[in-house]
Design an enzyme around this catalytic site. Structure first.
Site, PDB file in Angstrom:
ATOM      1  N   SER A 484      -3.609  34.479  75.588  1.00  0.00           N
ATOM      2  CA  SER A 484      -3.541  33.032  75.404  1.00  0.00           C
ATOM      3  C   SER A 484      -4.754  32.329  76.008  1.00  0.00           C
ATOM      4  O   SER A 484      -5.865  32.449  75.500  1.00  0.00           O
ATOM      5  CB  SER A 484      -2.225  32.523  75.995  1.00  0.00           C
ATOM      6  OG  SER A 484      -1.952  31.215  75.586  1.00  0.00           O
ATOM      7  N   ASP A 495     -18.636  34.023  72.393  1.00  0.00           N
ATOM      8  CA  ASP A 495     -19.261  33.352  71.244  1.00  0.00           C
ATOM      9  C   ASP A 495     -20.574  32.675  71.622  1.00  0.00           C
ATOM     10  O   ASP A 495     -21.532  32.676  70.840  1.00  0.00           O
ATOM     11  CB  ASP A 495     -18.301  32.322  70.650  1.00  0.00           C
ATOM     12  CG  ASP A 495     -17.163  32.969  69.866  1.00  0.00           C
ATOM     13  OD1 ASP A 495     -17.308  34.145  69.470  1.00  0.00           O
ATOM     14  OD2 ASP A 495     -16.131  32.299  69.657  1.00  0.00           O
ATOM     15  N   LYS A 509      -2.586  36.738  71.628  1.00  0.00           N
ATOM     16  CA  LYS A 509      -1.718  35.555  71.505  1.00  0.00           C
ATOM     17  C   LYS A 509      -2.598  34.341  71.244  1.00  0.00           C
ATOM     18  O   LYS A 509      -3.228  33.806  72.154  1.00  0.00           O
ATOM     19  CB  LYS A 509      -0.885  35.334  72.761  1.00  0.00           C
ATOM     20  CG  LYS A 509       0.028  34.108  72.651  1.00  0.00           C
ATOM     21  CD  LYS A 509       0.752  33.829  73.950  1.00  0.00           C
ATOM     22  CE  LYS A 509       1.615  32.565  73.840  1.00  0.00           C
ATOM     23  NZ  LYS A 509       0.804  31.330  73.678  1.00  0.00           N
TER      24      LYS A 509
END
Length: 674
Positions: A484, A495, A509
């Site tokens: 999460s 990224d 998740k």
């Protein structure tokens, strides 16, 4: 324990089964039943207010859940199967004809919801009776001793209960019980326990099962049934009773109002496991681990209520309370010679900070090629935040991003060369805390996209100030339990090319939950999915590390993909983001350096052997023949000794944890490479 009396309960069960539509001859047993089950049975009934709560939950699921479900006959069947799985996962209680009868009922979940809930309680009450039979079968067999187990009969037990069906009759059910008891005996026997020790342990085990069954409340049954429905939407939607919600709040704000004692239920007594440092209990110097609480009183003069054999949940609620109020505990001190030596102590309640669950820091100085490298390590167990203080507008509310900011500022004073953030085992928490934590390392950029149940997409960004707290070499450690908010943080760092991710693929998740208040309790409901700035979802797939470490569970279904009704992986349009740097060439070199080290590292070699052994040895069908089982256990112990013997015998946190040790090596390689 005295020998339990036995007599036939057929007449009682006939009345009960006729109500459910079963035939008398289906439940007649050739063996006499115990008198004890019926004496322990207490019918559980629904509370009136829960009918309204149930309707609220169904309406919220239909209106606000990310997934729109069609409430039809198939959905009704799935509700029942999920409920039965939660009640009787091992298929040791119900008969196959019970299941056939249950499957005749259609859960409408629309108009006649009261009838749906009533039927769920009927199912539970029958389960309670069936479970009692199972418990007292085991207790009576244990009184008879172990001679009847016949340890050299060549037979097997299937431990994956999804591969078996419910027993067709009493003889088949008792045969399953016998095999399970035999397996429990063999496990303890082959670990070196004497028959007397085994008997005591197993009697205690089944007595504890009996106690837990008797302590099951109407609210517990309501939660079980309601969450059987919630589970069909996704694994993270959940009805939270007031008590569960209270515990959730404690885990998020890392504080509670009480005395700061960790309790456990031990043989009918509430025992002190440990004291939280600097808590009222710790400061009192009158309460110690091993002390047993036998009574609780409120205030200086309140009556002391006996809590022997009480539900631990009730005792916890009695001990907690408002700040600056007094609780009196009657205890049997751990040093008492007998249970009659008790004393009463008074403790004033206060706010207790759960410091061990907050972000922690350490600094490691590693000498390599004649130079010292100072590496700062931050361990983050969860993305906590004191929501209550935040919503009240309190400026000094506690949160993980605030704690980590302080740690990074301390590291700067120490002139550290690189930072490792360890989020292994971090199951997530507050989404905005994942954004705020990323803000400490990335300036002026998007962190995560959130797609709502109505398909609106919102982008969460770092602050506009543009001043990051730490801009040096950064490495994140992750594993399958990083979930999460951890995945939002790790995905953003990856990224942007802001740091290196090492470990194993994360949980997967990628959904957002909201707490929706109900008449009583709350509904934690999935209202959105989150996506990385690249447009990829972490849902189901997780974050793939730049450098992967061996995983003892590799090859097994772990994380979100192992959960029923998990939402699928997908992508959306990426945001307009700019990488800090392209790390692909550096990562390639770091992988090679790491590979060469781990190929000769004793811990990694042992782990690789253990993984290969587990891949070959995993089987759900186990032998119940002692000689066969003994040979298997011996072979496994020999392999374990081989693995343990080849590991490095060194001290220190990074030496005990080979993954941390290798992560330190990797970040030093990063520092040198730059």
């Amino acid at each position: 324990m005295r020998k339990l009396l036995r007599f036939s309960l057929v007449g009682f069960f006939v009345c009960f089964f006729i109500f459910l539509g079963c035939k008398e001859d289906e439940i007649v047993s050739s063996q006499k039943e115990d008198i004890a089950p019926i004496l322990y049975y207490t019918q559980v009934s629904i509370k009136k207010e829960n009918y309204r709560i149930f309707k609220e939950i169904i309406e919220s699921l239909n209106d606000y859940h990310y997934v729109k479900k069609e409430i039809n006959e198939n959905f009704s069947k799935d509700v029942l199967e999920e409920y039965l799985k939660g009640l009787d996962f091992s298929k040791t209680s119900f008969f196959s004809f019970d299941i056939a009868e249950f499957r005749k009922h259609n859960f409408s979940l629309k108009k006649d919801t009261d009838n749906d809930v009533d039927y769920a309680y009927q199912i539970y009450n029958l389960f309670q009776l069936r479970k009692l039979e199972r418990i007292f079968y085991a207790l009576n067999r244990l009184e008879d001793g172990f001679a009847q187990l016949d340890l050299e009969t060549d037979e097997q037990l299937e431990t994956d209960f999804s591969k078996i069906d419910w027993p067709a009759g009493e003889l088949e059910r008792r045969e399953l019980w016998r095999k399970i008891l035999k397996n429990e005996y063999l496990q303890l026997h082959l670990s070196g326990k004497t028959d007397d020790e085994i008997k005591r342990r197993l009697i205690r085990k089944y007595q504890n099962e009996l106690k837990r069954l008797k302590q099951t409340t109407s609210d517990d049954v309501f939660s079980m049934f309601t969450n059987s429905i919630c589970a069909l939407y996704d694994p993270h939607t959940q009805y939270m009773s007031p008590m569960v919600k209270e515990n959730f709040d404690i885990s998020m704000k890392l504080s509670l109002c009480g005395i700061g004692a960790i309790l456990k239920d031990e043989d009918g007594y509430i025992e002190i496991v440990s004291l939280i440092p600097d808590s009222p209990a710790d400061k009192s110097k009158e309460l110690f681990p091993g002390d047993r609480i036998v009574g609780v009183g409120q205030g200086e003069k309140g009556e002391i209520v006996n809590v022997v054999e009480a539900d631990i949940r009730d005792v916890v609620q009695m001990v907690k309370g408002e700040k600056d109020t007094v609780v009196r505990l009657e205890i049997i001190p751990v040093k008492s010679k007998n249970n009659q030596q008790t004393k009463i102590i008074s403790i004033k309640r206060d706010e207790v900070q759960l410091k061990e669950q907050a972000a922690q820091k350490s600094i490691k100085i590693i000498k390599q090629n004649g130079k010292d490298y100072k590496i700062g390590i931050i361990t983050i167990p969860s993305f906590y935040m004191d929501f209550n203080a935040y919503t009240k507008g309190e400026s000094d509310y506690r949160s993980v991003s605030r704690d980590v900011k302080e740690i990074l500022e301390d590291f700067q004073k120490e002139n550290i060369d690189g930072v490792i953030v360890d989020i292994r085992g971090n199951g997530g928490g507050a989404l905005n805390e994942a954004v705020d934590l990323t803000d400490l390392f990335i300036a002026n950029g998007s962190v995560v996209q959130v797609k709502m149940f109505n398909h609106d997409v919102k982008c969460f960004k770092t602050s506009d100030v543009g001043n990051i707290i730490y801009g040096g070499p950064l490495l994140l450690m992750v594993d399958v339990d990083s979930a999460s908010a951890s995945e939002i943080f790790a995905g953003a760092i990856q990224d942007y090319g802001r740091g290196i991710i090492v470990g194993s693929s994360t949980f997967g998740k990628g959904t957002v939950q909201e707490l929706s208040p109900l008449i009583q309790g709350v509904l934690k409901i999935t209202i959105a999915k989150f996506y990385r700035v690249s447009g990829e979802s972490t849902q189901y797939k997780g974050v793939i590390p730049d450098i992967e470490f061996p995983n003892i569970f590799q090859g097994s279904e772990m994380g979100e993909k192992s959960l029923p009704y998990a939402l699928p992986y997908d992508t959306i349009k990426p945001t307009d983001f700019k990488k800090y740097t392209d790390l692909s060439s550096l990562i390639s070199n770091l992988k090679e350096y790491s590979r060469k080290r781990t190929e000769t590292d004793a811990d990694f070699i042992a782990l690789d052997k253990e993984i290969k052994h587990l891949d070959k040895s995993q089987s759900t069908l186990i032998s119940l023949k002692e000689s066969t089982r003994k040979a298997e256990v011996g072979a496994d112990q020999a392999k374990k000794s081989e693995f343990d013997g080849s590991k490095q015998e060194e001290s220190g946190q990074e030496k005990k944890d080979p993954f941390l040790r290798e992560s330190i090596n990797i970040i030093i390689d990063m520092i040198i490479s730059k």
